[in-house]
Design an enzyme around this catalytic site. Sequence first.
Site, short mmCIF file in Angstrom:
data_model
loop_
_atom_site.label_atom_id
_atom_site.label_comp_id
_atom_site.label_asym_id
_atom_site.label_seq_id
_atom_site.Cartn_x
_atom_site.Cartn_y
_atom_site.Cartn_z
N LYS A 107 122.88 27.20 75.45
CA LYS A 107 124.13 26.69 76.02
C LYS A 107 124.43 25.27 75.56
CE LYS A 107 124.56 29.76 80.01
NZ LYS A 107 123.32 30.56 79.99
C1 LIG Z 1 123.36 32.01 79.86
C2 LIG Z 1 122.10 32.65 79.37
C3 LIG Z 1 122.05 33.97 78.87
C4 LIG Z 1 123.25 34.89 78.90
O1 LIG Z 1 124.25 34.52 77.99
P1 LIG Z 1 125.73 35.10 78.13
O2 LIG Z 1 126.54 34.37 77.13
O3 LIG Z 1 126.14 34.80 79.55
O4 LIG Z 1 125.66 36.56 77.88
C5 LIG Z 1 120.84 34.45 78.35
N1 LIG Z 1 119.73 33.69 78.36
C6 LIG Z 1 119.73 32.43 78.84
C7 LIG Z 1 118.46 31.65 78.82
C8 LIG Z 1 120.90 31.86 79.36
O5 LIG Z 1 120.87 30.61 79.86
#
Ligand SMILES: *Cc1c(COP(=O)(O)O)cnc(C)c1O
Length: 433
Positions: A107
């Site tokens: 993210k």
């Molecule tokens: C947010 C997140 C996901 C999921 O990603 P999406 O874009 O919501 O499908 C998977 N793994 C981790 C560690 C995350 O923080």
Amino acid sequence: MKYYSTNNKSTQATLQEAVVKGLASDRGLYMPEVIKSLPDSFFEEIKDLSFQEVAYVVADAFFGEDVEAEDLKKIVYETLNFDVPLVHVNDNIYSLELFHGPTLAFKDVGARFMSRLLGYFIKKEGQKDVNVLVATSGDTGSAVANGFLGVDGIHVYVLYPKGKVSPIQECQFTTLGQNITALEIDGVFDDCQALVKSAFMDEELNKKMYLTSANSINVARFLPQAFYYFYAVAQLHKLGKKDNIVICVPSGNFGNITAGLFGKRMGMPVKRFIAANNRNDVFFQYLNSGVYTPKASVQTIANAMDVGDPSNFARVLDLYGHSHEAIKNDISGCTYTDEQISETLLDCYRKHGYLLDPHGAVGYRALSEYLESDEVGVFLETAHPAKFKDTVDRILGEEISIPEKLQAFMKGTKQSINLPKDFASFKAFLMNE
Ligand SMILES: *Cc1c(COP(=O)(O)O)cnc(C)c1O
């Protein structure tokens, strides 16, 4: 470039409007009007390009019409100043490690990019100062707070449930200071989210300050996630592996995988995708039945994927013209229980010496079950295992070490403001800011 809403193609916005508003007024998600194809020459030379060079080509296709080239280049080079290595795990399976950024999770890419793009609109285009409200159960808060730290013209308020986030997560957004304010709410995550929603609807508050959200549906957070898919392909090409590439994405809100699907639409040579789910498997059910039935989420050990109604599903439908057949041609699904996730994490560590986090474990398992012998598979390792230390320690029966970057957060001093969960208190607090 114009952006339309998934609810109505004639609801249109500029990039600046789409980034500042996040969600269209008709509650739809913004989609770019055109998804540009990249030239063959780019894919011929991609193996020799760095992550930043690859990302700039892709960023130019998305944002080049709306952001000055020099500024866009600067945004790309400043936000993506960390490595995204492709690591061999076993057989034909590779891990794309997306956890080398500041908060050790994928993210970081979207959050950092969005903050700089918003900063650009504030500085260059006369956008008024903005206040970002973000409710978090852990991971989003840390990525957004760190991504926006020190950006002029933006103040971030992180709302989190008191006592409900792990100490490692909490310190990543409560120790920063500057333009980041952590609000510790006496309630659960849903209370935090409700406060944010009420704030966006409160007329008096919106007159006093410009409020926006930084959640994963924002195009400025969502589209940059395409960059690292191209870089995964670049690294495979460098290894001489060009054919039958399969990419597996541990999925929750489906923002990450949808960015990869955009990449395929732009010509990225990937054969197919796998959307890997934990027990929250509404997408898997949709693939099987053609019917989409959102559900309440259930708690799992891969908790960043505990989503019962993935917000980016609307984008997947739109991208494939609502054709279940077309979606099934590009994407397959799978779903795993906590027991299967734990077993995979332990097994991979023992047999191959590679430590997965619970989310990456879902992705790795899908490839080890469904990859065909003539295919080469990449799963996205979405976070560093130490971010889920308690779970990982319990599965392994031993203590894993915490990387320096996380330890540094833990040494900081916690600064947060306690608030009850009622809207009147939250509003009074913001009105006094
Ligand atoms: C947010 C997140 C996901 C999921 O990603 P999406 O874009 O919501 O499908 C998977 N793994 C981790 C560690 C995350 O923080």
